[in-house]
Design a protein around this motif. Structure first.
Motif, PDB file in Angstrom:
ATOM      1  N   VAL A   1       0.846  -1.202   0.000  1.00  0.00           N
ATOM      2  CA  VAL A   1       0.000   0.000   0.000  1.00  0.00           C
ATOM      3  C   VAL A   1       0.877   1.246   0.000  1.00  0.00           C
ATOM      4  N   GLU A   2       1.872   1.247   0.865  1.00  0.00           N
ATOM      5  CA  GLU A   2       2.710   2.430   1.053  1.00  0.00           C
ATOM      6  C   GLU A   2       3.506   2.779  -0.184  1.00  0.00           C
ATOM      7  N   ILE A   3       4.126   1.783  -0.824  1.00  0.00           N
ATOM      8  CA  ILE A   3       4.946   2.096  -1.993  1.00  0.00           C
ATOM      9  C   ILE A   3       4.073   2.529  -3.175  1.00  0.00           C
ATOM     10  N   CYS A   4       2.889   1.934  -3.310  1.00  0.00           N
ATOM     11  CA  CYS A   4       2.002   2.343  -4.398  1.00  0.00           C
ATOM     12  C   CYS A   4       1.438   3.740  -4.167  1.00  0.00           C
ATOM     13  N   TYR A   5       1.187   4.088  -2.910  1.00  0.00           N
ATOM     14  CA  TYR A   5       0.709   5.439  -2.633  1.00  0.00           C
ATOM     15  C   TYR A   5       1.790   6.461  -2.953  1.00  0.00           C
ATOM     16  N   ARG A   6       3.036   6.135  -2.629  1.00  0.00           N
ATOM     17  CA  ARG A   6       4.137   7.028  -3.003  1.00  0.00           C
ATOM     18  C   ARG A   6       4.230   7.163  -4.522  1.00  0.00           C
ATOM     19  N   ALA A   7       3.981   6.062  -5.224  1.00  0.00           N
ATOM     20  CA  ALA A   7       4.000   6.119  -6.688  1.00  0.00           C
ATOM     21  C   ALA A   7       2.891   7.022  -7.216  1.00  0.00           C
ATOM     22  N   TRP A   8       1.674   6.862  -6.693  1.00  0.00           N
ATOM     23  CA  TRP A   8       0.567   7.716  -7.117  1.00  0.00           C
ATOM     24  C   TRP A   8       0.907   9.194  -6.880  1.00  0.00           C
ATOM     25  N   LYS A   9       1.526   9.498  -5.747  1.00  0.00           N
ATOM     26  CA  LYS A   9       1.806  10.894  -5.426  1.00  0.00           C
ATOM     27  C   LYS A   9       2.910  11.475  -6.314  1.00  0.00           C
ATOM     28  N   ARG A  10       3.701  10.619  -6.924  1.00  0.00           N
ATOM     29  CA  ARG A  10       4.697  11.084  -7.890  1.00  0.00           C
ATOM     30  C   ARG A  10       4.102  11.250  -9.291  1.00  0.00           C
ATOM     31  N   GLY A  11       2.824  10.927  -9.441  1.00  0.00           N
ATOM     32  CA  GLY A  11       2.187  11.048 -10.744  1.00  0.00           C
ATOM     33  C   GLY A  11       2.221   9.778 -11.552  1.00  0.00           C
ATOM     34  N   TRP A  12       2.661   8.671 -10.956  1.00  0.00           N
ATOM     35  CA  TRP A  12       2.657   7.379 -11.631  1.00  0.00           C
ATOM     36  C   TRP A  12       1.317   6.684 -11.413  1.00  0.00           C
ATOM     37  N   LYS A  13       1.144   5.508 -12.046  1.00  0.00           N
ATOM     38  CA  LYS A  13      -0.145   4.827 -12.025  1.00  0.00           C
ATOM     39  C   LYS A  13       0.003   3.382 -11.544  1.00  0.00           C
ATOM     40  N   VAL A  14      -1.078   2.883 -10.966  1.00  0.00           N
ATOM     41  CA  VAL A  14      -1.180   1.469 -10.602  1.00  0.00           C
ATOM     42  C   VAL A  14      -2.454   0.944 -11.264  1.00  0.00           C
ATOM     43  N   HIS A  15      -2.357  -0.183 -11.956  1.00  0.00           N
ATOM     44  CA  HIS A  15      -3.484  -0.736 -12.699  1.00  0.00           C
ATOM     45  C   HIS A  15      -3.895  -2.108 -12.172  1.00  0.00           C
ATOM     46  N   TYR A  16      -5.127  -2.457 -12.496  1.00  0.00           N
ATOM     47  CA  TYR A  16      -5.671  -3.797 -12.249  1.00  0.00           C
ATOM     48  C   TYR A  16      -5.926  -4.447 -13.600  1.00  0.00           C
ATOM     49  N   GLU A  17      -5.437  -5.694 -13.767  1.00  0.00           N
ATOM     50  CA  GLU A  17      -5.601  -6.394 -15.034  1.00  0.00           C
ATOM     51  C   GLU A  17      -6.328  -7.725 -14.808  1.00  0.00           C
ATOM     52  N   PRO A  18      -7.648  -7.760 -15.015  1.00  0.00           N
ATOM     53  CA  PRO A  18      -8.416  -8.982 -14.752  1.00  0.00           C
ATOM     54  C   PRO A  18      -8.156 -10.119 -15.729  1.00  0.00           C
ATOM     55  N   ALA A  19      -7.493  -9.838 -16.858  1.00  0.00           N
ATOM     56  CA  ALA A  19      -7.196 -10.914 -17.807  1.00  0.00           C
ATOM     57  C   ALA A  19      -6.025 -11.776 -17.359  1.00  0.00           C
ATOM     58  N   SER A  20      -5.273 -11.290 -16.399  1.00  0.00           N
ATOM     59  CA  SER A  20      -4.166 -12.069 -15.834  1.00  0.00           C
ATOM     60  C   SER A  20      -4.678 -12.739 -14.560  1.00  0.00           C
ATOM     61  N   ILE A  21      -4.589 -14.072 -14.503  1.00  0.00           N
ATOM     62  CA  ILE A  21      -5.194 -14.831 -13.406  1.00  0.00           C
ATOM     63  C   ILE A  21      -4.123 -15.545 -12.581  1.00  0.00           C
ATOM     64  N   VAL A  22      -4.211 -15.380 -11.262  1.00  0.00           N
ATOM     65  CA  VAL A  22      -3.372 -16.140 -10.338  1.00  0.00           C
ATOM     66  C   VAL A  22      -4.272 -16.771  -9.279  1.00  0.00           C
ATOM     67  N   HIS A  23      -3.708 -17.717  -8.526  1.00  0.00           N
ATOM     68  CA  HIS A  23      -4.462 -18.433  -7.494  1.00  0.00           C
ATOM     69  C   HIS A  23      -3.669 -18.419  -6.193  1.00  0.00           C
ATOM     70  N   HIS A  24      -4.300 -17.901  -5.146  1.00  0.00           N
ATOM     71  CA  HIS A  24      -3.609 -17.697  -3.870  1.00  0.00           C
ATOM     72  C   HIS A  24      -4.121 -18.670  -2.822  1.00  0.00           C
ATOM     73  N   LYS A  25      -3.194 -19.347  -2.160  1.00  0.00           N
ATOM     74  CA  LYS A  25      -3.532 -20.226  -1.049  1.00  0.00           C
ATOM     75  C   LYS A  25      -3.538 -19.389   0.213  1.00  0.00           C
ATOM     76  N   SER A  26      -4.612 -18.674   0.441  1.00  0.00           N
ATOM     77  CA  SER A  26      -4.689 -17.663   1.489  1.00  0.00           C
ATOM     78  C   SER A  26      -4.430 -18.260   2.870  1.00  0.00           C
TER      79      SER A  26
END
Length: 355
Positions: A202-227
């Motif tokens: 969360v922290e590093i992505c927020y710093r990225a957003w504040k620098r004017g960079w972007k974070v995206h979500y890509e639903p076509a890429s699928i992974v499976h997590h053993k939570s």
């Protein structure tokens, strides 16, 4: 297509590696074969006391997997940063050892980096063995003195416009995310203030957003997590609850620069402290004290982030407020809403063909 480094932090995860590493290798091979790109796989072992390192070397000595063995246990943040620092390619796909990937998962993530302003991309993650959404796009909103960031959203395909922009995400979960290596290193990697883990993504992505960079979500890429596979025993969960609460405070202390919102944060922290004392809530009291001890580092990091910021806290909040109003977004506020989302998606798919 660009070359990719896959980095897998590992701690006492021999069984998990045996379960999920083959899917990572298969995805890497498909990406190589289809696009003629290079893919390296790096497993960074965080001082495991099981047989992880020996098992990797015995089973993948000729499999093109690089093993970095840390002699001491340093925590997930240090281990992930170590992996990225050893990556040779311009994109890193960071995966926990309890994550499996679909064979075609890499390419949809990599395409986003054609936009030079993209910092990170998160895939759609399901729980292993089912269709339950472990992680989608992330919504962030500021309320009662804190950023709230763990609300998922997913896409209703039949409502998508024919031409659309990429899907923004407040952050990309570090358990399964692709990063622009140059930008990751420019940010100094995951913050050492938050070691050993939690809120680092969360922290590093927020710093990225504040620098004017972007974070995206890509639903076509699928992974499976053993939570929950790497959480450990009950007493460890209690310790990590303190760490998580502490890092939530630190994330806000370093990166919250709006004066009104910062004042609101101070008031709500004071109220939480009073409530914790009255209810003998040791978790928040311990978390607050551990955060206070780190104030010298917070001040240095805060000064750096204030000077580097190009986007305000409120501008980021407005971006995600607008995102939730889109007709093709289904916001999942809690687990109970997921069956309702699946039913809505099935009904829409029956009513109209996918674009």
């Amino acid at each position: 297509m660009r070359n990719v480094s896959v980095v897998v932090p590992n701690w006492n995860g021999q069984e998990l590696l045996a379960e999920f590493l083959p899917s990572i290798i298969a995805a890497a091979n498909q990406y190589r074969d289809q696009y003629g790109a290079e893919v390296e796989i790096i497993v960074v072992d965080d001082g495991s006391s099981d047989n992880s390192v020996e098992w990797l070397r015995e089973n993948y000595a000729d499999g093109g997997i690089q093993v970095i063995s840390q002699k001491q246990n340093r925590g997930l943040i240090h281990t992930a940063n170590n992996g990225v620092s050893n990556a040779h390619h311009s994109i890193v796909f960071l995966l926990n050892n309890d994550v499996g990937v679909e064979p075609d998962a890499i390419a949809p993530l990599v395409r986003h980096f054609d936009d030079e302003n993209v910092f990170a991309v998160s895939p759609r993650a399901y729980r292993v063995g089912g269709s339950f959404l472990d992680g989608g796009g992330k919504i962030g909103y500021f309320k009662r003195g804190f950023w709230h960031v763990y609300r998922n959203y997913d896409i209703l395909p039949t409502r998508l416009p024919n031409k659309r922009e990429p899907f923004d995400s407040f952050f990309a979960c570090s358990g399964y995310a692709a990063y622009d290596v140059a930008k990751f290193r420019a940010l100094g990697g995951f913050s050492a203030l938050l070691e050993p883990m939690y809120w680092d993504d969360v922290e590093i992505c927020y710093r990225a957003w504040k620098r004017g960079w972007k974070v995206h979500y890509e639903p076509a890429s699928i992974v499976h997590h053993k939570s929950g596979a790497t959480m450990g025993k009950k007493h460890l969960r209690g310790v990590m609850n303190v760490v998580s609460e502490r890092n939530r405070l630190l994330m806000n202390w370093v990166n919250l620069h709006d004066k009104v919102w910062l004042a609101s944060h101070a008031v709500w922290v004071a109220l939480k402290l009073l409530s914790a004392v009255a209810s003998l809530n040791g978790t928040f009291l311990k978390a607050f004290w551990q955060a206070v001890v780190r104030l010298p580092g917070v001040k240095r990091a805060r000064k750096l982030e204030r000077e580097a910021s190009a986007t305000s806290d409120r501008e980021i909040a407005e971006l995600f407020m607008g995102l939730t109003a889109r007709p093709w977004i289904a916001v999942l506020r809690n687990i109970k809403e997921y069956p309702r989302y699946l039913e809505l998606r099935r009904r829409l798919e029956d009513e109209a063909p996918l674009h």
